[in-house]
Design a protein around this motif. Structure first.
Motif, PDB file in Angstrom:
ATOM      1  N   ASN A   1      -3.967  -6.797   5.865  1.00  0.00           N
ATOM      2  CA  ASN A   1      -3.969  -5.562   6.660  1.00  0.00           C
ATOM      3  C   ASN A   1      -4.218  -4.311   5.805  1.00  0.00           C
ATOM      4  N   PRO A   2      -5.322  -4.269   5.067  1.00  0.00           N
ATOM      5  CA  PRO A   2      -5.559  -3.098   4.213  1.00  0.00           C
ATOM      6  C   PRO A   2      -5.891  -1.856   5.036  1.00  0.00           C
TER       7      PRO A   2
ATOM      8  N   TYR B   1      -5.751   3.172   9.739  1.00  0.00           N
ATOM      9  CA  TYR B   1      -5.957   1.800  10.179  1.00  0.00           C
ATOM     10  C   TYR B   1      -6.792   1.727  11.459  1.00  0.00           C
ATOM     11  N   TYR B   2      -7.489   0.605  11.613  1.00  0.00           N
ATOM     12  CA  TYR B   2      -8.288   0.322  12.807  1.00  0.00           C
ATOM     13  C   TYR B   2      -7.983  -1.117  13.226  1.00  0.00           C
ATOM     14  N   LEU B   3      -7.785  -1.339  14.529  1.00  0.00           N
ATOM     15  CA  LEU B   3      -7.545  -2.701  14.985  1.00  0.00           C
ATOM     16  C   LEU B   3      -8.059  -2.899  16.397  1.00  0.00           C
TER      17      LEU B   3
ATOM     18  N   PHE C   1      -0.623   8.845  15.103  1.00  0.00           N
ATOM     19  CA  PHE C   1      -1.942   9.235  14.606  1.00  0.00           C
ATOM     20  C   PHE C   1      -2.127   8.955  13.111  1.00  0.00           C
ATOM     21  N   GLY C   2      -1.054   8.554  12.433  1.00  0.00           N
ATOM     22  CA  GLY C   2      -1.148   8.222  11.015  1.00  0.00           C
ATOM     23  C   GLY C   2      -0.844   9.408  10.125  1.00  0.00           C
ATOM     24  N   GLY C   3      -0.064   9.180   9.095  1.00  0.00           N
ATOM     25  CA  GLY C   3       0.260  10.226   8.116  1.00  0.00           C
ATOM     26  C   GLY C   3      -0.111   9.724   6.735  1.00  0.00           C
ATOM     27  N   ASN C   4       0.826   9.817   5.805  1.00  0.00           N
ATOM     28  CA  ASN C   4       0.609   9.273   4.469  1.00  0.00           C
ATOM     29  C   ASN C   4       0.755   7.753   4.492  1.00  0.00           C
ATOM     30  N   HIS C   5       0.223   7.095   3.465  1.00  0.00           N
ATOM     31  CA  HIS C   5       0.250   5.637   3.448  1.00  0.00           C
ATOM     32  C   HIS C   5       1.662   5.067   3.343  1.00  0.00           C
TER      33      HIS C   5
ATOM     34  N   TYR D   1       0.829  -1.211   0.000  1.00  0.00           N
ATOM     35  CA  TYR D   1       0.000   0.000   0.000  1.00  0.00           C
ATOM     36  C   TYR D   1       0.864   1.263   0.000  1.00  0.00           C
ATOM     37  N   SER D   2       2.044   1.165   0.617  1.00  0.00           N
ATOM     38  CA  SER D   2       2.932   2.324   0.656  1.00  0.00           C
ATOM     39  C   SER D   2       3.682   2.508  -0.659  1.00  0.00           C
ATOM     40  N   GLY D   3       3.601   1.510  -1.541  1.00  0.00           N
ATOM     41  CA  GLY D   3       4.344   1.588  -2.797  1.00  0.00           C
ATOM     42  C   GLY D   3       3.528   2.094  -3.972  1.00  0.00           C
ATOM     43  N   VAL D   4       2.235   2.336  -3.767  1.00  0.00           N
ATOM     44  CA  VAL D   4       1.403   2.848  -4.860  1.00  0.00           C
ATOM     45  C   VAL D   4       0.984   4.279  -4.548  1.00  0.00           C
ATOM     46  N   GLN D   5       0.528   4.976  -5.559  1.00  0.00           N
ATOM     47  CA  GLN D   5       0.122   6.367  -5.379  1.00  0.00           C
ATOM     48  C   GLN D   5      -1.091   6.462  -4.442  1.00  0.00           C
TER      49      GLN D   5
END
Length: 361
Positions: free
Chosen positions: A102-103, A244-246, A193-197, A75-79
C-alpha cells in the motif's frame, strides 16, 4: 533493481506473501542517514593519501539489501523527503528486489517513471476479497435467526445489507468499521483528504481492510461540507486523497445514522448524498420478547467470562427491567454491572472466610 512487487491489501494478507528474510525500509533509511553523518565528520578531518582514499571508498559504500520490504506502517515512520524523493533514495542504495505494501501514490508514480512498463520490472497484486454470491445469500437467510434478534421485517426487505458484522463473517474477513463521531472537524478534514504521511487517513485505512464489507458508523456526525469526499466512492468505487488512490470493486458500504425518516435524512444530509444510497433501511424498536432473548444471551456470555452461574431469581429480575431499557448496549451494561457486583461480593466473602479460618487456628 531487478524486480518491484507492489501489494495492495491488508497486513494479514501481506504478511503471508512477504519473504521470510529481508531488510525493512526503516532499517535501511537509518543506516543511510547514519552513514552520511559519519562520512561528513570523517572526510572533513582526514588527510589526503592513498590509504585515506581506500578508507573513503569503504565508508561511502552504498547500503545494500537483496530484498527490501516496506509495509504500510513504515511510510509514516520515515522523513517526508524519503517519500517525496523515493527515486533518489533508491539511487543511494543497492537493492535487488523491492516489495511494497500500500505505498503512497507519490512512491508509485516515481517507480513507474523510473521503470516504464516495457522494462517489465514492476508487478502489482491486489488482495482478492470474498464477494456476495447467491449461495452466500441463501446461507445468510438460513442462519440469520441464529445470529440476529428482532428486525425480521427488515430482513425480508433487504436481506444482504442488514447486519454488516455478520455479513463480513459470512463471506470471510474482518469488518472494516470507522466511527465518524470520533473525529473533530479539523481532524476529519485531514483524515478524509489526506495530510502528512505520518497521519491516519481514510484512504490508507481502506487499503488495509480485510474484507469488502465497510461500515461507516454514525455517518450523520460528519459535517455536510465533507460529503463531497464520498461522491465518487459511492458512484464509482474510487477514492483518492493527497497521498493514496484506491478502487473498491463489489464492496458493500453501509452507513448508519440516528435519523427516523426519509425526510429527516434528506433535510440533514442533503439530496446529493442521499440519492447515492442504493437502499435505506429502517430499524424497528426491539420488542420485549427480543430484549429478554438478548438478555439471556448476554447473561450466558458474561457468565462464562466471570465463571459465575446466577440463579433464576436474578434472571427474573433482569427480565423485569427489560421494559425500561432501549438498546442492546444498555442491556449489556446492566448485566455487566450485576455480574461485577456478584464477583466483588464473592471475592470479599472468600477473603473474610479465609481470615476467620486463620484466626480460629
Amino acid at each position: 533493481m531487478n524486480k518491484v512487487k507492489i501489494y495492495y491489501g491488508s497486513k494479514k494478507w501481506f504478511d503471508k506473501n512477504r519473504p521470510s528474510t529481508y531488510r525493512n525500509l526503516t532499517e535501511v533509511v537509518n543506516e543511510l542517514d547514519e552513514q552520511k553523518r559519519k562520512n561528513i565528520m570523517f572526510i572533513a578531518n582526514m588527510p589526503k593519501n592513498n590509504e585515506s582514499d581506500k578508507m573513503v571508498e569503504d565508508i561511502t559504500k552504498k547500503p545494500s539489501a537483496d530484498i527490501l520490504v516496506a509495509d504500510e506502517g513504515e511510510y509514516s515512520g520515515v522523513q517526508e523527503h524519503v517519500i517525496m524523493n523515493f527515486a533518489n533514495f533508491l539511487g543511494e542504495i543497492d537493492v535487488n528486489t523491492l516489495i511494497l505494501q500500500n505505498p503512497p501514490k507519490q512512491i508509485r508514480n516515481q517507480l513507474e517513471i523510473l521503470y516504464p512498463k516495457e522494462k517489465n520490472i514492476i508487478k502489482i497484486e491486489y488482495e482478492k476479497y470474498n464477494h456476495i454470491t447467491p449461495r452466500k445469500l441463501k446461507e445468510f437467510n438460513q442462519l440469520y435467526d441464529e445470529h440476529i434478534v428482532g428486525q425480521n421485517v427488515v430482513k425480508k426487505e433487504l436481506l444482504p445489507l442488514l447486519y454488516s458484522k455478520y455479513l463480513a463473517e459470512l463471506i470471510g474477513g474482518k469488518l472494516f468499521r470507522q466511527q465518524f463521531s470520533m473525529f473533530q472537524n479539523n481532524q476529519f478534514s485531514n483524515y478524509l483528504f489526506g495530510g502528512n504521511h505520518h497521519e491516519k487517513s481514510f484512504a490508507k485505512d481502506l487499503l488495509g481492510r480485510e474484507s469488502d464489507v465497510i461500515l461507516l458508523d454514525e455517518f450523520d456526525k460528519a459535517n455536510p461540507i465533507f460529503h463531497s469526499a464520498f461522491y465518487q466512492l459511492f458512484d464509482d468505487g474510487i477514492y483518492e486523497d493527497t497521498n493514496y488512490y484506491l478502487e473498491l470493486k463489489n464492496a458493500i458500504i453501509i452507513c448508519t445514522t440516528n435519523y427516523t425518516s426519509r425526510e429527516e435524512i434528506i433535510k440533514n444530509l442533503g439530496e446529493a448524498i442521499f440519492n447515492r444510497f442504493n437502499a435505506v433501511i429502517y430499524f424497528e424498536e426491539l420488542s420485549i420478547e427480543s430484549k429478554v432473548h438478548i438478555c439471556d444471551l448476554v447473561v450466558e456470555e458474561i457468565g462464562k467470562k466471570y465463571k459465575i452461574t446466577v440463579d433464576s431469581e436474578i434472571i427474573e429480575r433482569l427480565h423485569a427491567k427489560m421494559e425500561l431499557l432501549e438498546s442492546v448496549r444498555e442491556i449489556r451494561n446492566l448485566i455487566e454491572k450485576v455480574f461485577a457486583t456478584i464477583a466483588f461480593e464473592n471475592y470479599h466473602e472468600s477473603k473474610e472466610s479465609s481470615s476467620a479460618q486463620i484466626k480460629g487456628r
